[in-house]
Design a protein around this motif. Structure first.
Motif, PDB file in Angstrom:
ATOM      1  N   ASP A 234      -4.745   1.280  -0.239  1.00 17.14           N
ATOM      2  CA  ASP A 234      -3.766   2.191  -0.838  1.00 17.14           C
ATOM      3  C   ASP A 234      -2.392   2.030  -0.191  1.00 17.14           C
ATOM      4  O   ASP A 234      -2.135   2.525   0.888  1.00 17.14           O
ATOM      5  CB  ASP A 234      -4.248   3.632  -0.684  1.00 17.14           C
ATOM      6  CG  ASP A 234      -3.154   4.633  -1.000  1.00 17.14           C
ATOM      7  OD1 ASP A 234      -3.184   5.734  -0.422  1.00 17.14           O
ATOM      8  OD2 ASP A 234      -2.269   4.302  -1.820  1.00 17.14           O
ATOM      9  N   GLN A 235      -1.496   1.367  -0.898  1.00 18.23           N
ATOM     10  CA  GLN A 235      -0.185   1.125  -0.295  1.00 18.23           C
ATOM     11  C   GLN A 235       0.807   2.227  -0.599  1.00 18.23           C
ATOM     12  O   GLN A 235       1.886   2.265  -0.063  1.00 18.23           O
ATOM     13  CB  GLN A 235       0.370  -0.204  -0.818  1.00 18.23           C
ATOM     14  CG  GLN A 235      -0.329  -1.392  -0.220  1.00 18.23           C
ATOM     15  CD  GLN A 235       0.616  -2.217   0.620  1.00 18.23           C
ATOM     16  OE1 GLN A 235       1.669  -1.746   1.031  1.00 18.23           O
ATOM     17  NE2 GLN A 235       0.229  -3.456   0.867  1.00 18.23           N
ATOM     18  N   LYS A 236       0.438   3.108  -1.494  1.00 16.49           N
ATOM     19  CA  LYS A 236       1.425   4.129  -1.861  1.00 16.49           C
ATOM     20  C   LYS A 236       1.704   5.057  -0.683  1.00 16.49           C
ATOM     21  O   LYS A 236       2.852   5.350  -0.352  1.00 16.49           O
ATOM     22  CB  LYS A 236       0.918   4.940  -3.044  1.00 16.49           C
ATOM     23  CG  LYS A 236       1.897   6.008  -3.428  1.00 16.49           C
ATOM     24  CD  LYS A 236       1.705   6.479  -4.851  1.00 16.49           C
ATOM     25  CE  LYS A 236       2.849   7.396  -5.246  1.00 16.49           C
ATOM     26  NZ  LYS A 236       2.396   8.517  -6.049  1.00 16.49           N
ATOM     27  N   ASN A 237       0.622   5.532  -0.044  1.00 13.39           N
ATOM     28  CA  ASN A 237       0.816   6.429   1.075  1.00 13.39           C
ATOM     29  C   ASN A 237       0.653   5.697   2.385  1.00 13.39           C
ATOM     30  O   ASN A 237      -0.439   5.273   2.738  1.00 13.39           O
ATOM     31  CB  ASN A 237      -0.228   7.559   1.020  1.00 13.39           C
ATOM     32  CG  ASN A 237      -0.044   8.377  -0.241  1.00 13.39           C
ATOM     33  OD1 ASN A 237       1.031   8.864  -0.503  1.00 13.39           O
ATOM     34  ND2 ASN A 237      -1.103   8.480  -1.026  1.00 13.39           N
ATOM     35  N   LEU A 238       1.755   5.547   3.103  1.00 17.19           N
ATOM     36  CA  LEU A 238       1.689   4.836   4.376  1.00 17.19           C
ATOM     37  C   LEU A 238       1.179   5.786   5.440  1.00 17.19           C
ATOM     38  O   LEU A 238       1.937   6.292   6.254  1.00 17.19           O
ATOM     39  CB  LEU A 238       3.075   4.298   4.729  1.00 17.19           C
ATOM     40  CG  LEU A 238       3.578   3.195   3.807  1.00 17.19           C
ATOM     41  CD1 LEU A 238       4.943   2.718   4.254  1.00 17.19           C
ATOM     42  CD2 LEU A 238       2.610   2.022   3.781  1.00 17.19           C
TER      43      LEU A 238
END
Lengths: 340, 594
Positions: free
Chosen positions: B94-98
């Motif tokens: 999941d790259q949206k939430n770092l």
């Protein structure tokens, strides 16, 4: 030997003497002196109010002396005066230049000032006869951005600038009364002494300077930081001050000892500090950090007493009320939070 | 990808305010990967696939926790998240939430090529090439997200003239990527994607890399002139002569102060009646307005800390003055107040006020003569030749010390002060009668307490009568939109006004005329009493500087003042009234490249 060479040698000699004098004064450390002081224990603060209304990054805030109203400046080009207690917006002042970097509330509560990339300090009157808010004075003269400004009273204001100088202005005439030159880097912040006879400034040359408001002279220079000093504030008794820097440390400097006496840092804190403030007794030092948190330090024992976490972006400004009841933090996430 | 990395010279390094932080982060990252107790990085099994070159979030936090000896795991977690948000590592899925989760979620290190310390400033063209390249690849794996599609469409329009070049670059890079091995491709693709995630976050996500204004330092002058050296030496000499306090003493003074004010610090002690931010009760502010009939106990105790503290509080000044009147020694206080007040006067009024103060307090035979020693008197006489806000500094200090050693000490030991403490508001055994007595302060001496109303500290005030009877001072605040207590703000300015009125009264009595006629009456006084005053002082006309020039100013190194803006009174055409100004959304400062 040329005159220049002689002078240089003389300067070196004096510097060595000063260094020795400082060492002599260094007979203990603050941590040692405070070894027997009771720890303050865990400081846990909660958000009591969230002030929503700005639409972009908040760059600066300042409490009024009534400890209830505050002014904040944001990149959306607005200066908002809030009643912190009810969270009502008392005034929403659209600015001529939206690139604002600092704001200040006059002690009388009648004026607010702001400035930024326009190089001008603008004074707004909050108590006009007509009931609206308008610019009463613009103070041009700086050749760099305005990084900080603080009112001495309704007639005088001190400003610091990216042109590496500070200035004292007479608001009525709009004149620059005194210029304080000496820093070799952008001056980022200033703090007035409780008696207003002196003020300290912190700059990008990693030094803090103590100035006399009367004669424009720099009385003392304090070094020790390894990077830009972003924030500076006096200890409540007026004999010391704290600084916050990009080197991720806060430091306490004593004016009479003419040197650094305390440092507040930890290996796991690597982000720079943007703003600092003392609690009413000076026992707690609060710092706003680039890592979205605000850390609370025990000034005497130099360990971290608490953390205020709640912002989603850099904490850009911070202030404790005059009565010491609450602390406000402003952030690039466009919110202001009031904690205690 | 076009090589945009900028090698930083020393100066540039400074202009990058975060360079110290990046150095520390990179040190950690290197240790994590290459030191003895490195984080285990290997191919991990995730459901049915193999994820090359990854490590668990938990391992990262463990490593930080151990290495940095943080007090709590929470701090290690916070640091891990920071490393992620600045782009030094990224979640594989999941790259949206770092966000770094303290569990088995997989992460990968970013390649040094993409580290933020390289001062990347990718522009629209770079972004366009990257997005175009993705559109050429497998839609399932590399398809654009919604926000990326929106951006892509915009860029196509904006860069239409360059689109051939962009597309060519995209194709070129696509060809190159085909030549890589599969495992490498996955890693490189993910790293590039992570880079852009940090540089161009989806809407609603924070952009960590945002910076404030560029800063500058003046490089140290290579050439020192004789002049600069001499100035430096003068400064160093002054510094060397300065006595330095031993740190043990300095520390002691700080410790004492903190201790003394500990119970006055709301962050550390419960300060009565209650914290308004918590209890929703504004009694604290009502009781602590600058001028109040019944000050709280804590406040009265603060007056005992030092004379400075007493003189900061208008109520303290009022009480002290009452005491001094009994001893007929109130001129010292009035003189001190007048000297303070002149510091905050508009410049144009200063000269006259200096004369007035001198006549009232210092001239031989003055109506409210204060006693200063000979030397101070001489200094003051000299200073009057060039009147300014600080003319009376020496005299004021002298009088302050006198008060401090003498009358202040007596006040602290006096019955008046002790009575004040006993009858103060908000004591544990506060007497209801006393609390509501707004009558004259002189009635403090009356001893009969009313029976047992005990107010516990910090309690909520539910008794309706208390809220009605809270000390209101009959001062109308200015009208405003605030529902807050602006009275106290008004009273802060009252503080000086009060002393002004006092001073005015004194001066009026003495001169027999109103302040505007000061000069003539002072002159007449001089001639009649035959006082010897230094030569007549020219009134500096400081108000009329129409062209904004600095004529007659005593400023040092005046900054160049461009021609003044027209005075706001006349030319103000757009009063800052509008609360309904159209809002600016998503404003980007000039120092932030889009």
């Amino acid at each position: 030997m040329s005159e220049l060479e002689q002078l240089r040698q003389e300067a070196e000699q004096l510097k060595n003497q000063i260094r020795d004098a400082r060492k002599n004064a260094c007979d203990t450390s603050l941590a040692q002196a405070a070894a027997n002081v009771e720890p303050v224990g865990r400081i846990q603060m909660r958000t009591r109010r969230t002030l929503r209304g700005h639409l972009a990054k908040i760059y600066a805030m300042h409490w009024a002396t009534d400890s209830r109203n505050l002014v904040s400046a944001s990149q959306d080009g607005k200066l908002i005066v809030w009643d912190g207690y009810t969270t009502n917006k008392v005034h929403a002042i659209p600015l001529r230049s939206s690139w604002v970097m600092t704001c200040a509330y006059a002690p009388s509560g009648s004026f607010v000032a702001c400035g930024g990339l326009d190089n001008i300090c603008s004074i707004y009157s909050l108590k006009t006869r007509e009931g609206n808010v308008r610019v009463t004075r613009e103070l041009p003269g700086h050749t760099g951005y305005l990084s900080c400004c603080r009112f001495i009273d309704d007639n005088q204001i001190v400003t610091s600038s990216g042109d590496m100088t500070c200035a004292l202005w007479d608001i009525e005439t709009g004149q620059n009364t005194t210029t304080f030159a000496g820093h070799t880097g952008d001056v980022m912040s200033l703090s007035l002494a409780p008696d207003m006879r002196t003020f300290v400034s912190g700059a990008c040359d990693a030094s803090a300077k103590l100035w006399d408001t009367r004669d424009g002279m720099c009385h003392q220079t304090f070094t020790g930081h390894e990077s830009d000093i972003n924030a500076i504030t006096y200890f409540p008794n007026g004999y010391a001050f704290a600084t916050g820097s990009d080197d991720a440390t806060c430091r306490l400097f004593d004016i009479r000892a003419d040197q650094e006496i305390g440092m507040y840092s930890h290996d796991n804190i690597i982000c720079g500090i943007t703003s600092v403030a003392f609690s009413k007794s000076g026992r707690l030092l609060l710092g706003g950090y680039d890592d979205f948190n605000c850390n609370v330090w025990d000034t005497l024992r130099q360990d971290r007493a608490g953390v205020l976490a709640g912002h989603d972006n850099r904490v850009s400004c911070l202030g404790v009320t005059e009565d010491g009841m609450a602390v406000a933090t402003g952030s690039w996430d466009s919110f202001l939070k009031i904690w205690n | 990808m076009r090589n945009l990395a900028v090698i930083m010279a020393d100066n540039d390094a400074h202009q990058h305010p975060r360079h110290m932080m990046y150095a520390k982060m990179e040190n950690l990252i290197r240790c994590m990967q290459f030191s003895e107790n490195a984080i285990p990085v290997r191919s991990q099994k995730l459901f049915l696939t193999t994820v090359p070159d990854a490590f668990a979030g938990q391992d990262l936090i463990d490593w930080l926790y151990t290495k940095l000896q943080t007090e709590e795991r929470l701090h290690a977690s916070h640091l891990a998240n920071l490393l992620c948000q600045y782009g030094y590592l990224f979640p594989v899925s999941d790259q949206k939430n770092l966000v770094v989760k303290d569990d088995n979620t997989l992460f990968r290190f970013q390649t040094p090529y993409f580290w933020p310390s390289n001062n990347w400033k990718p522009d629209h063209v770079d972004y366009a090439i990257y997005l175009a390249k993705r559109t050429l690849r497998n839609k399932q794996r590399h398809g654009l997200e919604d926000f990326e599609q929106v951006a892509f469409n915009k860029l196509q329009k904006m860069l239409a003239h360059k689109w051939d070049f962009i597309f060519m670059q995209a194709e070129e890079q696509f060809k190159q990527s085909k030549e890589r091995k599969k495992a490498d491709k996955i890693i490189v693709d993910s790293q590039e994607k992570a880079f852009w995630r940090v540089q161009r976050p989806p809407p609603g996500q924070t952009r960590c890399l945002d910076e404030a204004v560029t800063r500058h330092i003046k490089p140290t002058l290579k050439k020192k002139t004789v002049e600069t050296c001499q100035r430096e030496i003068a400064f160093l000499q002054r510094s060397q002569k300065r006595p330095r306090l031993k740190i043990s003493k300095a520390a002691e003074s700080i410790l004492l102060f903190s201790e003394q004010y500990y119970s006055h610090d709301p962050f550390l002690s419960a300060v009565p009646p209650s914290n308004p931010w918590l209890s929703d009760d504004t009694l604290w502010w009502e009781l602590n307005t600058p001028l109040v009939d019944t000050p709280s106990e804590l406040r009265i105790r603060r007056w005992g800390f030092s004379l400075e503290e007493l003189l900061k509080d208008p109520t303290g000044i009022a009480e002290f003055e009452e005491f001094l009147k009994k001893e007929f020694s109130q001129e010292n206080l009035h003189f001190w107040l007048a000297c303070e007040e002149i510091k905050y006067l508009p410049k144009s009024l200063v000269t006259e006020r200096v004369q007035a103060i001198y006549s009232a307090f210092l001239a031989p035979g003055a109506p409210h003569e204060v006693n200063v020693d000979g030397k101070t008197y001489e200094l003051t006489q000299k200073a009057i030749e060039n009147p300014d806000r600080f003319t009376f500094d020496a005299a004021q200090s002298h009088i302050f010390l006198l008060m401090k050693k003498d009358s202040y000490q007596r006040y602290m030991r006096s019955e008046d002060y002790r009575n004040l403490l006993e009858t103060a508001a908000l004591q544990p055994n506060a007497r209801k009668g006393r609390f509501f007595n707004f009558g004259s302060t002189k009635s403090k001496k009356s001893p009969q307490p009313s029976p047992g109303y005990v107010r516990r500290r910090g309690s909520e005030i539910s008794d309706s009568s208390t809220s009605d009877a809270a000390p209101v001072l009959g001062v109308k605040g200015h009208h405003s939109y605030s529902t807050g207590n602006l009275q106290s703000l008004h009273q802060a300015s009252l503080r000086w006004k009060l002393s002004t009125e006092k001073v005015n009264t004194l001066l009026r009595l003495e001169a027999g005329g109103d302040l505007s006629k000061k000069r003539s009456s002072v002159d007449s006084k001089r001639t009649t009493s035959g006082t010897v005053l230094p030569k007549r002082i020219e009134k500096l006309d400081l108000c009329n500087s129409p062209s904004g020039g600095g004529g007659g100013q005593t400023s040092k190194d005046t900054l160049e003042v461009p021609s003044a803006h027209g005075s706001s009174e006349e030319s103000e055409e757009n009063p800052c009234m509008a609360l309904a100004v159209p809002s600016k959304m998503n404003v980007v400062a000039p120092w932030e490249t889009a």
